[in-house]
Design a protein around this motif. Structure first.
Motif, PDB file in Angstrom:
ATOM      1  N   VAL A  41       0.817  -1.203   0.000  1.00 12.56           N
ATOM      2  CA  VAL A  41       0.000   0.000   0.000  1.00 12.56           C
ATOM      3  C   VAL A  41       0.856   1.260   0.000  1.00 12.56           C
ATOM      4  N   ASP A  42       0.401   2.245  -0.753  1.00 14.63           N
ATOM      5  CA  ASP A  42       0.969   3.583  -0.696  1.00 14.63           C
ATOM      6  C   ASP A  42       0.280   4.248   0.485  1.00 14.63           C
ATOM      7  N   ALA A  43       0.995   4.308   1.587  1.00 11.72           N
ATOM      8  CA  ALA A  43       0.408   4.820   2.814  1.00 11.72           C
ATOM      9  C   ALA A  43       0.501   6.340   2.918  1.00 11.72           C
ATOM     10  N   GLY A  44       1.198   6.979   1.986  1.00 10.66           N
ATOM     11  CA  GLY A  44       1.237   8.432   1.948  1.00 10.66           C
ATOM     12  C   GLY A  44       1.782   9.072   3.201  1.00 10.66           C
ATOM     13  N   LEU A  45       1.322  10.282   3.465  1.00  7.87           N
ATOM     14  CA  LEU A  45       1.796  11.053   4.623  1.00  7.87           C
ATOM     15  C   LEU A  45       1.353  10.478   5.944  1.00  7.87           C
ATOM     16  N   GLY A  46       0.107  10.101   6.052  1.00  5.10           N
ATOM     17  CA  GLY A  46      -0.393   9.554   7.307  1.00  5.10           C
ATOM     18  C   GLY A  46      -0.102   8.079   7.397  1.00  5.10           C
ATOM     19  N   GLY A  47       0.875   7.647   6.619  1.00  2.00           N
ATOM     20  CA  GLY A  47       1.169   6.249   6.432  1.00  2.00           C
ATOM     21  C   GLY A  47       1.164   5.384   7.659  1.00  2.00           C
ATOM     22  N   PRO A  48       2.005   5.673   8.611  1.00  3.36           N
ATOM     23  CA  PRO A  48       2.072   4.760   9.745  1.00  3.36           C
ATOM     24  C   PRO A  48       0.740   4.619  10.469  1.00  3.36           C
ATOM     25  N   HIS A  49      -0.024   5.683  10.562  1.00  2.00           N
ATOM     26  CA  HIS A  49      -1.315   5.577  11.237  1.00  2.00           C
ATOM     27  C   HIS A  49      -2.306   4.790  10.390  1.00  2.00           C
ATOM     28  N   PHE A  50      -2.252   4.958   9.077  1.00  2.00           N
ATOM     29  CA  PHE A  50      -3.075   4.182   8.152  1.00  2.00           C
ATOM     30  C   PHE A  50      -2.695   2.704   8.218  1.00  2.00           C
ATOM     31  N   ILE A  51      -1.407   2.435   8.324  1.00  2.00           N
ATOM     32  CA  ILE A  51      -0.913   1.063   8.376  1.00  2.00           C
ATOM     33  C   ILE A  51      -1.578   0.301   9.518  1.00  2.00           C
ATOM     34  N   PHE A  52      -1.698   0.945  10.672  1.00  2.00           N
ATOM     35  CA  PHE A  52      -2.226   0.248  11.839  1.00  2.00           C
ATOM     36  C   PHE A  52      -3.658  -0.235  11.616  1.00  2.00           C
ATOM     37  N   THR A  53      -4.406   0.391  10.711  1.00  5.16           N
ATOM     38  CA  THR A  53      -5.770  -0.071  10.434  1.00  5.16           C
ATOM     39  C   THR A  53      -5.772  -1.323   9.561  1.00  5.16           C
ATOM     40  N   LEU A  54      -4.645  -1.655   8.944  1.00  2.76           N
ATOM     41  CA  LEU A  54      -4.554  -2.835   8.079  1.00  2.76           C
ATOM     42  C   LEU A  54      -4.060  -4.076   8.812  1.00  2.76           C
ATOM     43  N   LEU A  55      -3.750  -3.919  10.090  1.00  5.41           N
ATOM     44  CA  LEU A  55      -3.107  -5.002  10.825  1.00  5.41           C
ATOM     45  C   LEU A  55      -4.060  -5.660  11.816  1.00  5.41           C
ATOM     46  N   ASP A  56      -4.018  -6.964  11.850  1.00  2.59           N
ATOM     47  CA  ASP A  56      -4.665  -7.735  12.898  1.00  2.59           C
ATOM     48  C   ASP A  56      -3.592  -8.689  13.401  1.00  2.59           C
ATOM     49  N   PRO A  57      -3.057  -8.449  14.609  1.00  6.07           N
ATOM     50  CA  PRO A  57      -1.950  -9.273  15.100  1.00  6.07           C
ATOM     51  C   PRO A  57      -2.242 -10.771  15.113  1.00  6.07           C
ATOM     52  N   ARG A  58      -3.505 -11.166  15.081  1.00  4.42           N
ATOM     53  CA  ARG A  58      -3.829 -12.596  15.034  1.00  4.42           C
ATOM     54  C   ARG A  58      -3.599 -13.161  13.635  1.00  4.42           C
ATOM     55  N   LEU A  59      -3.669 -12.301  12.588  1.00  2.00           N
ATOM     56  CA  LEU A  59      -3.543 -12.752  11.205  1.00  2.00           C
ATOM     57  C   LEU A  59      -2.318 -12.209  10.488  1.00  2.00           C
ATOM     58  N   THR A  60      -1.953 -10.962  10.773  1.00  2.00           N
ATOM     59  CA  THR A  60      -0.816 -10.319  10.105  1.00  2.00           C
ATOM     60  C   THR A  60       0.457 -10.767  10.807  1.00  2.00           C
ATOM     61  N   ARG A  61       1.350 -11.356  10.032  1.00  4.86           N
ATOM     62  CA  ARG A  61       2.579 -11.855  10.647  1.00  4.86           C
ATOM     63  C   ARG A  61       3.805 -11.011  10.329  1.00  4.86           C
ATOM     64  N   LYS A  62       3.679 -10.107   9.333  1.00  5.69           N
ATOM     65  CA  LYS A  62       4.851  -9.316   8.950  1.00  5.69           C
ATOM     66  C   LYS A  62       4.405  -7.943   8.461  1.00  5.69           C
ATOM     67  N   LEU A  63       5.133  -6.914   8.896  1.00  9.39           N
ATOM     68  CA  LEU A  63       4.941  -5.536   8.451  1.00  9.39           C
ATOM     69  C   LEU A  63       6.286  -5.018   7.977  1.00  9.39           C
ATOM     70  N   ILE A  64       6.300  -4.506   6.742  1.00 12.31           N
ATOM     71  CA  ILE A  64       7.509  -3.895   6.191  1.00 12.31           C
ATOM     72  C   ILE A  64       7.165  -2.456   5.852  1.00 12.31           C
ATOM     73  N   ILE A  65       7.890  -1.527   6.441  1.00  8.10           N
ATOM     74  CA  ILE A  65       7.687  -0.102   6.195  1.00  8.10           C
ATOM     75  C   ILE A  65       8.848   0.383   5.329  1.00  8.10           C
ATOM     76  N   ILE A  66       8.522   1.089   4.251  1.00  9.10           N
ATOM     77  CA  ILE A  66       9.542   1.652   3.359  1.00  9.10           C
ATOM     78  C   ILE A  66       9.435   3.163   3.451  1.00  9.10           C
ATOM     79  N   ASP A  67      10.545   3.812   3.777  1.00 10.74           N
ATOM     80  CA  ASP A  67      10.504   5.250   4.031  1.00 10.74           C
ATOM     81  C   ASP A  67      11.911   5.818   3.851  1.00 10.74           C
ATOM     82  N   VAL A  68      12.007   7.131   3.776  1.00  8.04           N
ATOM     83  CA  VAL A  68      13.329   7.749   3.838  1.00  8.04           C
ATOM     84  C   VAL A  68      13.741   7.791   5.305  1.00  8.04           C
ATOM     85  N   ALA A  69      15.036   7.713   5.529  1.00 10.47           N
ATOM     86  CA  ALA A  69      15.565   7.752   6.886  1.00 10.47           C
ATOM     87  C   ALA A  69      16.948   8.367   6.835  1.00 10.47           C
TER      88      ALA A  69
END
Length: 168
Positions: A41-69
């Motif tokens: 997903v292109d999570a845009g500016l509010g990305g990390p907060h949007f990401i949390f709505t896509l996660l269910d710790p019972r089903l989601t086993r991996k989260l990869i965030i791509i960003d500048v750092a």
């Protein structure tokens, strides 16, 4: 599938120069033939907060965030971070919301990786469309890094694309 097993989220704003790196990587991933269990997903500016709505710790086993750092590397250099590598308060989004703490809460429930690209130029609040050459050249490497992390063979992911769509 309501919640995917793997979420790949590109964070950033393409209007601020190299800050558009995350969405650019997700755009390239969207051209590949990924399994249905993976959501890029292109999570845009509010990305990390949007990401949390896509996660269910019972089903989601991996989260990869791509960003500048900004980790002091050369522009276009990639680095992989674990949540444990992030000092308290060190990972903030464009609105200065600290994301380290929510990621620390999730790290025991799923595998979390942050792929950071050292930017050359982030122009916020001034607008500048487009990535610098150094950061643009990091996109194929980031795509391969993501595919490696999610266990997808690059050749298999390209298999169903027309020849003119293949860019690597």
């Amino acid at each position: 599938m309501l919640y995917p097993e793997i979420v790949v989220a590109g964070c950033g704003n393409p209007l601020f120069g190299d800050d558009g790196f995350g969405p650019a990587v997700v755009e390239e991933l969207s051209r590949l033939n990924l399994p249905d269990t993976i959501k890029a997903v292109d999570a845009g500016l509010g990305g990390p907060h949007f990401i949390f709505t896509l996660l269910d710790p019972r089903l989601t086993r991996k989260l990869i965030i791509i960003d500048v750092a900004d980790f002091g590397g050369q522009p276009g250099e990639l680095a992989r971070f674990r949540v444990e590598d992030l000092p308290a308060g060190s990972y903030r989004d464009a609105h200065s919301w600290d994301l380290t703490e929510p990621l620390h809460r999730l790290k025991d429930e799923m595998d979390i990786t942050i792929i950071g690209c050292q930017p050359k130029r982030v122009t916020a609040p001034e607008f500048e469309l487009g990535l610098t050459e150094e950061v643009q050249s990091a996109i194929p490497r980031a795509v391969r890094e993501v595919l490696s992390l999610i266990g997808v063979d690059y050749g298999t992911a390209l298999k169903n694309l027309r020849k003119e769509e293949r860019q690597y």
